[in-house]
Design a protein around this motif. Structure first.
Motif, mmCIF file in Angstrom:
data_model
loop_
_atom_site.group_PDB
_atom_site.id
_atom_site.type_symbol
_atom_site.label_atom_id
_atom_site.label_comp_id
_atom_site.label_asym_id
_atom_site.label_seq_id
_atom_site.Cartn_x
_atom_site.Cartn_y
_atom_site.Cartn_z
ATOM 1 N N GLU A 39 -6.864 7.309 -0.695
ATOM 2 C CA GLU A 39 -6.160 7.784 -1.879
ATOM 3 C C GLU A 39 -5.006 8.664 -1.433
ATOM 4 N N TRP A 40 -3.912 8.563 -2.143
ATOM 5 C CA TRP A 40 -2.762 9.398 -1.801
ATOM 6 C C TRP A 40 -1.986 9.754 -3.062
ATOM 7 N N THR A 41 -1.282 10.878 -2.976
ATOM 8 C CA THR A 41 -0.517 11.390 -4.112
ATOM 9 C C THR A 41 0.966 11.300 -3.789
ATOM 10 N N CYS A 42 1.711 10.697 -4.697
ATOM 11 C CA CYS A 42 3.156 10.557 -4.518
ATOM 12 C C CYS A 42 3.856 11.857 -4.912
ATOM 13 N N ASP A 43 5.110 11.992 -4.484
ATOM 14 C CA ASP A 43 5.887 13.183 -4.841
ATOM 15 C C ASP A 43 6.125 13.280 -6.339
ATOM 16 N N SER A 72 0.819 -1.215 0.000
ATOM 17 C CA SER A 72 0.000 0.000 0.000
ATOM 18 C C SER A 72 0.847 1.258 0.000
ATOM 19 N N LYS A 73 2.004 1.215 0.674
ATOM 20 C CA LYS A 73 2.823 2.418 0.842
ATOM 21 C C LYS A 73 3.845 2.601 -0.270
ATOM 22 N N VAL A 109 -1.265 9.739 -8.648
ATOM 23 C CA VAL A 109 -2.361 9.628 -7.684
ATOM 24 C C VAL A 109 -2.766 8.165 -7.603
ATOM 25 N N HIS A 110 -2.785 7.602 -6.393
ATOM 26 C CA HIS A 110 -3.016 6.174 -6.208
ATOM 27 C C HIS A 110 -4.276 5.922 -5.391
ATOM 28 N N ASP A 111 -5.076 4.996 -5.854
ATOM 29 C CA ASP A 111 -6.087 4.383 -5.005
ATOM 30 C C ASP A 111 -5.363 3.364 -4.139
ATOM 31 N N ASN A 138 -3.467 0.227 -5.941
ATOM 32 C CA ASN A 138 -2.006 0.315 -5.935
ATOM 33 C C ASN A 138 -1.392 -0.888 -5.230
ATOM 34 N N ALA A 139 -1.998 -1.300 -4.115
ATOM 35 C CA ALA A 139 -1.492 -2.465 -3.387
ATOM 36 C C ALA A 139 -1.582 -3.723 -4.233
#
Length: 302
Positions: A241-245, A222-223, A249-251, A255-256
């Motif tokens: 949901e998170w956005t990488c540097d 996930s990370k 943009v990942h669900d 993503n996992a």
């Protein structure tokens, strides 16, 4: 000490008949000391030219009778395919596939929770040893049987579809026994039946000639950013949901699943085992983690 006898009321009643104690002809089963064949509703026909060697008659806690016939059979492997899928198990979504598909958790126990609670309340009011208590216990068992049957039917259809469509199936090694110690999630985890789902995938992949790869439970699927390989330090469960540097943009679940698939294919390519690997004495890391780092080694990190 004195022996402790098992209760017949709580355990599954069963009787086994060898070949000299039954007769199976033209789809009809006749047991020893019976004049007429059993009135059986067959779930599926026996394989062609198959002769049953053993018959087991059993009764479950809900009072239903079952007949199981043991015979020799060879399952033909499914046609080969190049498709592969990674699976991320969850609670809100029972499965999230690397293709982006999310399979909703049916929550069979929650749907019948009110009916089960009512039956258990009625059981608690009955006097122990009475006939009314036996009737109330049967009602509770029937509700449990309904939940179990629906859950098993759903998992069978789902796992069979995944095995038929994909040559390689990659899953995580989940420690369900440890996870259910969390009293807030124990009921939902038990209702999801991840252990049953894994066992079905294992023997169905063996039947149809598929490859099942199990990645290490500590793999940070996930990370880990699937685009650039950046590993986040923390990712709370409430962050879906998170956005990488790098701007991707990942669900969280998709993503996992994609990272699990990539790690599983890497493990298969390097010839590693499908079971969780012990840490290497040289690096202090599991082989799956090392391989994941090799896969993303050439990708610039931000």
């Amino acid at each position: 000490k004195y022996p402790r006898f098992k209760s017949r009321k709580k355990s599954r009643k069963s009787a086994e008949y060898t070949s000299s104690a039954f007769r199976y002809r033209d789809g009809q089963l006749t047991l020893a000391k019976m004049r007429e064949p059993l009135a059986v509703v067959w779930s599926r026909p026996l394989p062609e030219d198959a002769a049953p060697s053993t018959v087991t008659v059993s009764q479950d806690a809900a009072g239903r009778w079952f007949v199981s016939l043991l015979c020799d059979d060879t399952i033909a492997p499914a046609p080969a395919t190049t498709a592969a899928v990674g699976i991320d198990a969850g609670i809100a979504s029972l499965m999230t596939l690397s293709t982006g598909e999310k399979i909703t958790n049916p929550r069979h126990e929650r749907r019948d929770r009110a009916r089960l609670a009512k039956a258990q309340r009625e059981l608690s009011r009955k006097e122990k040893g009475s006939a009314n208590r036996a009737k109330a216990r049967l009602k509770v068992a029937k509700v449990h049987a309904r939940i179990t049957d629906r859950r098993r039917d759903f998992l069978h259809k789902l796992t069979t579809r995944l095995v038929r469509e994909n040559q390689t199936v990659v899953i995580e090694d989940l420690t369900v026994r440890t996870m259910v110690t969390n009293h807030k999630l124990a009921r939902a985890i038990s209702d999801a039946a991840w252990s049953d789902m894994r066992s079905m995938l294992e023997y169905k992949c063996a039947w149809y000639g598929r490859d099942l790869v199990v990645v290490d439970r500590w793999f940070p699927g996930s990370k880990l950013c699937g685009a650039c390989g950046t590993l986040r330090a923390k990712l709370p469960l409430n962050v879906r949901e998170w956005t990488c540097d790098c701007g991707a943009v990942h669900d969280r679940d998709v993503n996992a699943a994609k990272n699990v698939l990539a790690a599983g294919l890497a493990v298969s390519a390097c010839g590693d085992g499908v079971r969780p690997q012990r840490e290497s004495s040289r690096t202090g890391q599991s082989s799956v983690k090392q391989e994941a780092q090799r896969v993303t080694a050439g990708i610039p990190r931000h």
